[in-house]
Design a protein around this motif. Structure first.
Motif, PDB file in Angstrom:
ATOM      1  N   GLU A 113       0.829  -1.205   0.000  1.00  0.00           N
ATOM      2  CA  GLU A 113       0.000   0.000   0.000  1.00  0.00           C
ATOM      3  C   GLU A 113       0.865   1.258   0.000  1.00  0.00           C
ATOM      4  O   GLU A 113       0.576   2.232  -0.718  1.00  0.00           O
ATOM      5  N   LYS A 114       1.914   1.282   0.805  1.00  0.00           N
ATOM      6  CA  LYS A 114       2.804   2.453   0.854  1.00  0.00           C
ATOM      7  C   LYS A 114       3.519   2.638  -0.480  1.00  0.00           C
ATOM      8  O   LYS A 114       3.641   3.767  -0.991  1.00  0.00           O
ATOM      9  N   ALA A 115       3.995   1.537  -1.068  1.00  0.00           N
ATOM     10  CA  ALA A 115       4.687   1.644  -2.348  1.00  0.00           C
ATOM     11  C   ALA A 115       3.739   2.137  -3.431  1.00  0.00           C
ATOM     12  O   ALA A 115       4.162   2.883  -4.329  1.00  0.00           O
ATOM     13  N   GLN A 116       2.466   1.745  -3.337  1.00  0.00           N
ATOM     14  CA  GLN A 116       1.487   2.203  -4.324  1.00  0.00           C
ATOM     15  C   GLN A 116       1.281   3.723  -4.201  1.00  0.00           C
ATOM     16  O   GLN A 116       1.230   4.439  -5.215  1.00  0.00           O
ATOM     17  N   ARG A 117       1.175   4.223  -2.952  1.00  0.00           N
ATOM     18  CA  ARG A 117       1.007   5.665  -2.761  1.00  0.00           C
ATOM     19  C   ARG A 117       2.240   6.431  -3.236  1.00  0.00           C
ATOM     20  O   ARG A 117       2.117   7.483  -3.898  1.00  0.00           O
ATOM     21  N   ASP A 118       3.417   5.932  -2.925  1.00  0.00           N
ATOM     22  CA  ASP A 118       4.653   6.612  -3.334  1.00  0.00           C
ATOM     23  C   ASP A 118       4.742   6.693  -4.851  1.00  0.00           C
ATOM     24  O   ASP A 118       5.173   7.720  -5.412  1.00  0.00           O
ATOM     25  N   TYR A 119       4.360   5.612  -5.511  1.00  0.00           N
ATOM     26  CA  TYR A 119       4.439   5.614  -6.977  1.00  0.00           C
ATOM     27  C   TYR A 119       3.438   6.597  -7.572  1.00  0.00           C
ATOM     28  O   TYR A 119       3.773   7.354  -8.510  1.00  0.00           O
ATOM     29  N   GLU A 120       2.210   6.611  -7.050  1.00  0.00           N
ATOM     30  CA  GLU A 120       1.206   7.526  -7.583  1.00  0.00           C
ATOM     31  C   GLU A 120       1.641   8.983  -7.389  1.00  0.00           C
ATOM     32  O   GLU A 120       1.446   9.831  -8.280  1.00  0.00           O
ATOM     33  N   ARG A 121       2.227   9.293  -6.240  1.00  0.00           N
ATOM     34  CA  ARG A 121       2.703  10.646  -5.996  1.00  0.00           C
ATOM     35  C   ARG A 121       3.865  11.000  -6.925  1.00  0.00           C
ATOM     36  O   ARG A 121       3.902  12.089  -7.503  1.00  0.00           O
ATOM     37  N   ALA A 122       4.805  10.100  -7.087  1.00  0.00           N
ATOM     38  CA  ALA A 122       5.941  10.362  -7.980  1.00  0.00           C
ATOM     39  C   ALA A 122       5.467  10.513  -9.422  1.00  0.00           C
ATOM     40  O   ALA A 122       6.027  11.323 -10.179  1.00  0.00           O
ATOM     41  N   TYR A 123       4.474   9.725  -9.780  1.00  0.00           N
ATOM     42  CA  TYR A 123       3.949   9.807 -11.153  1.00  0.00           C
ATOM     43  C   TYR A 123       3.367  11.199 -11.429  1.00  0.00           C
ATOM     44  O   TYR A 123       3.625  11.810 -12.478  1.00  0.00           O
ATOM     45  N   LYS A 124       2.586  11.719 -10.465  1.00  0.00           N
ATOM     46  CA  LYS A 124       1.986  13.041 -10.644  1.00  0.00           C
ATOM     47  C   LYS A 124       3.050  14.130 -10.651  1.00  0.00           C
ATOM     48  O   LYS A 124       3.002  15.059 -11.470  1.00  0.00           O
ATOM     49  N   GLU A 134      13.913   9.490 -13.052  1.00  0.00           N
ATOM     50  CA  GLU A 134      14.545   8.469 -12.217  1.00  0.00           C
ATOM     51  C   GLU A 134      13.762   8.255 -10.931  1.00  0.00           C
ATOM     52  O   GLU A 134      13.584   7.120 -10.485  1.00  0.00           O
ATOM     53  N   GLN A 135      13.273   9.338 -10.328  1.00  0.00           N
ATOM     54  CA  GLN A 135      12.511   9.208  -9.095  1.00  0.00           C
ATOM     55  C   GLN A 135      11.212   8.431  -9.332  1.00  0.00           C
ATOM     56  O   GLN A 135      10.817   7.600  -8.519  1.00  0.00           O
ATOM     57  N   MET A 136      10.554   8.706 -10.449  1.00  0.00           N
ATOM     58  CA  MET A 136       9.324   7.976 -10.750  1.00  0.00           C
ATOM     59  C   MET A 136       9.627   6.489 -11.010  1.00  0.00           C
ATOM     60  O   MET A 136       8.899   5.604 -10.550  1.00  0.00           O
ATOM     61  N   GLN A 137      10.710   6.195 -11.733  1.00  0.00           N
ATOM     62  CA  GLN A 137      11.075   4.809 -12.017  1.00  0.00           C
ATOM     63  C   GLN A 137      11.455   4.060 -10.736  1.00  0.00           C
ATOM     64  O   GLN A 137      11.116   2.890 -10.574  1.00  0.00           O
ATOM     65  N   ASN A 138      12.150   4.739  -9.832  1.00  0.00           N
ATOM     66  CA  ASN A 138      12.508   4.096  -8.559  1.00  0.00           C
ATOM     67  C   ASN A 138      11.258   3.762  -7.747  1.00  0.00           C
ATOM     68  O   ASN A 138      11.184   2.706  -7.095  1.00  0.00           O
ATOM     69  N   ALA A 139      10.282   4.642  -7.767  1.00  0.00           N
ATOM     70  CA  ALA A 139       9.032   4.390  -7.054  1.00  0.00           C
ATOM     71  C   ALA A 139       8.290   3.205  -7.671  1.00  0.00           C
ATOM     72  O   ALA A 139       7.704   2.380  -6.956  1.00  0.00           O
ATOM     73  N   LYS A 140       8.328   3.103  -9.001  1.00  0.00           N
ATOM     74  CA  LYS A 140       7.681   1.968  -9.674  1.00  0.00           C
ATOM     75  C   LYS A 140       8.392   0.657  -9.324  1.00  0.00           C
ATOM     76  O   LYS A 140       7.746  -0.377  -9.084  1.00  0.00           O
ATOM     77  N   THR A 141       9.709   0.690  -9.262  1.00  0.00           N
ATOM     78  CA  THR A 141      10.470  -0.518  -8.900  1.00  0.00           C
ATOM     79  C   THR A 141      10.149  -0.956  -7.471  1.00  0.00           C
ATOM     80  O   THR A 141       9.971  -2.150  -7.200  1.00  0.00           O
ATOM     81  N   ALA A 142      10.067  -0.006  -6.549  1.00  0.00           N
ATOM     82  CA  ALA A 142       9.738  -0.346  -5.163  1.00  0.00           C
ATOM     83  C   ALA A 142       8.355  -0.981  -5.065  1.00  0.00           C
ATOM     84  O   ALA A 142       8.135  -1.912  -4.280  1.00  0.00           O
ATOM     85  N   LEU A 143       7.405  -0.502  -5.872  1.00  0.00           N
ATOM     86  CA  LEU A 143       6.057  -1.079  -5.880  1.00  0.00           C
ATOM     87  C   LEU A 143       6.088  -2.515  -6.398  1.00  0.00           C
ATOM     88  O   LEU A 143       5.450  -3.414  -5.827  1.00  0.00           O
ATOM     89  N   ASP A 144       6.841  -2.740  -7.461  1.00  0.00           N
ATOM     90  CA  ASP A 144       6.934  -4.097  -8.018  1.00  0.00           C
ATOM     91  C   ASP A 144       7.566  -5.067  -7.013  1.00  0.00           C
ATOM     92  O   ASP A 144       7.132  -6.219  -6.889  1.00  0.00           O
ATOM     93  N   VAL A 145       8.604  -4.616  -6.311  1.00  0.00           N
ATOM     94  CA  VAL A 145       9.251  -5.465  -5.309  1.00  0.00           C
ATOM     95  C   VAL A 145       8.286  -5.812  -4.190  1.00  0.00           C
ATOM     96  O   VAL A 145       8.214  -6.965  -3.732  1.00  0.00           O
ATOM     97  N   ALA A 146       7.505  -4.852  -3.734  1.00  0.00           N
ATOM     98  CA  ALA A 146       6.537  -5.104  -2.660  1.00  0.00           C
ATOM     99  C   ALA A 146       5.475  -6.099  -3.115  1.00  0.00           C
ATOM    100  O   ALA A 146       5.048  -6.966  -2.335  1.00  0.00           O
ATOM    101  N   ARG A 147       5.034  -5.984  -4.343  1.00  0.00           N
ATOM    102  CA  ARG A 147       4.037  -6.930  -4.860  1.00  0.00           C
ATOM    103  C   ARG A 147       4.598  -8.356  -4.944  1.00  0.00           C
ATOM    104  O   ARG A 147       3.893  -9.321  -4.645  1.00  0.00           O
TER     105      ARG A 147
END
Length: 355
Positions: A113-124, A134-147
């Protein structure tokens, strides 16, 4: 005897002539060299086949005996079966306490859930030109790892329980409720007896093992099943010696369903005939073998009783006083069994004894 009165000079000439004549005609028997002959003992060679048929004893088992345990380990909460119980495919046999697994799953879900919020915020922020790519891609990678972590814990939760893999019986229960077990520690031993996959595990000697091949047939008889014999076939054979029994293992699969009740460990007798039973072999004394290394060696043979010939042979089983020869003596008539250490190839021999 008449005495000759010859002048001294003439007598000298006669003696000289006799001496010269003796030098010119030596004794032929002493001029011809004599060759030493070695006294030996011979044994006629008679080839024989390996044992055409034989009996072996063993115990019944199945080809799907399995040890079951927990993937992740833990404290056993409940065991639902005992030794000897019949089980069905998928039946629940035991489970561990789920508190630790559930707590871990809750942590991973929160991380997702936290990784999902971080990615959505970085995306916006990236689309507002505030965050970098790079920041948006790192957030996406963290979300994938959590999943992926969530998938792993969900998979492990499935194996917090032990379920039967076949229709059969519980052969052994190796743990108790409340016991802490590690990942993979066996808790049950089960088999697929209800599937009818019975086979007989028998122990055979090295010579018998050598003439048996997969697919060879046998007749199995057990006292507990009456006087009837059951057809069986060799499913497989071991490639190494069983150190506990000192024999080689052969597995016979029954081709007929036993009429009576069969249990793992029940004794039976198998009458077997190896398909290689017509293989030509020779049994020779151990002392006749020279330079043996376990697989090959040398012996002396003789086909005329006058000359020894050194030949290479392939070896089979080696006993305390006897060796099995698999090849190399096809064209030999007699084996030198005594006197071999004094021979060379082509040496003349004198037969003093035939064994």
């Amino acid at each position: 005897m008449k005495k000759l009165n010859l002048p001294f000079g003439l007598l000298s000439i006669v003696i000289a002539a006799f001496t010269l004549s003796a030098c010119q005609h030596p004794d032929r028997s002493s001029a011809i060299p004599k060759t030493d002959t070695i006294p030996v003992a011979l044994r006629p060679l008679v080839n024989s086949g390996a044992d055409a048929s034989f009996e072996a004893t063993g115990t019944f088992t199945t080809d799907d005996e399995t040890l079951l345990g927990f993937k992740s380990g833990g404290v056993i909460e409940k065991i639902y079966v005992r030794e000897g119980d019949a089980v069905n495919v998928g039946q629940l046999l035991a489970r561990v306490h789920m508190d630790e697994v559930d707590a871990r799953m809750s942590q991973v879900k929160l991380s997702v859930e936290k990784a999902q919020r971080d990615y959505e915020r970085a995306y916006k922020l990236y689309h507002d030109s505030v965050a970098t790519l790079e920041q948006m891609q790192n957030a996406k990678t963290a979300l994938d790892v959590a999943r992926q972590d969530l998938k792993g814990i969900q998979f492990n939760k499935q194996y917090a329980e032990i379920r039967s893999t076949s229709n059969g019986y519980v052969l052994a229960r190796l743990a108790q409720e409340g016991q802490v077990v590690g990942p993979g520690t066996p808790v049950f031993q089960i088999n697929g007896a209800n599937e009818g996959n019975w086979e007989l595990k028998v122990g055979v000697s090295d010579r018998q093992w050598a003439v048996i091949q997969e697919g060879d047939t046998a007749q199995v008889q057990a006292d507990a099943l009456g006087d009837r014999s059951y057809r069986a076939v060799v499913r497989s054979k071991s490639e190494g010696l069983d150190p506990a029994s000192g024999t080689f293992s052969v597995y016979l699969r029954l081709l007929e369903k036993p009429a009576g009740k069969v249990a793992t460990g029940m004794f039976a007798t198998a009458k077997m005939r190896g398909s290689r039973s017509k293989q030509t072999t020779w049994q020779i004394p151990y002392e006749a073998l020279l330079d043996g290394n376990g697989k090959e060696g040398y012996v002396f043979i003789s086909n005329d009783g006058k000359t020894a010939k050194r030949v290479k042979v392939m070896l089979g089983a080696i006993a305390a006083d006897e060796v099995t020869v698999l090849a190399g003596l096809e064209n030999a008539e007699a084996l030198v069994v005594s006197g071999s250490p004094y021979l060379v190839d082509g040496a003349a021999i004198k037969v003093v004894k035939t064994k």
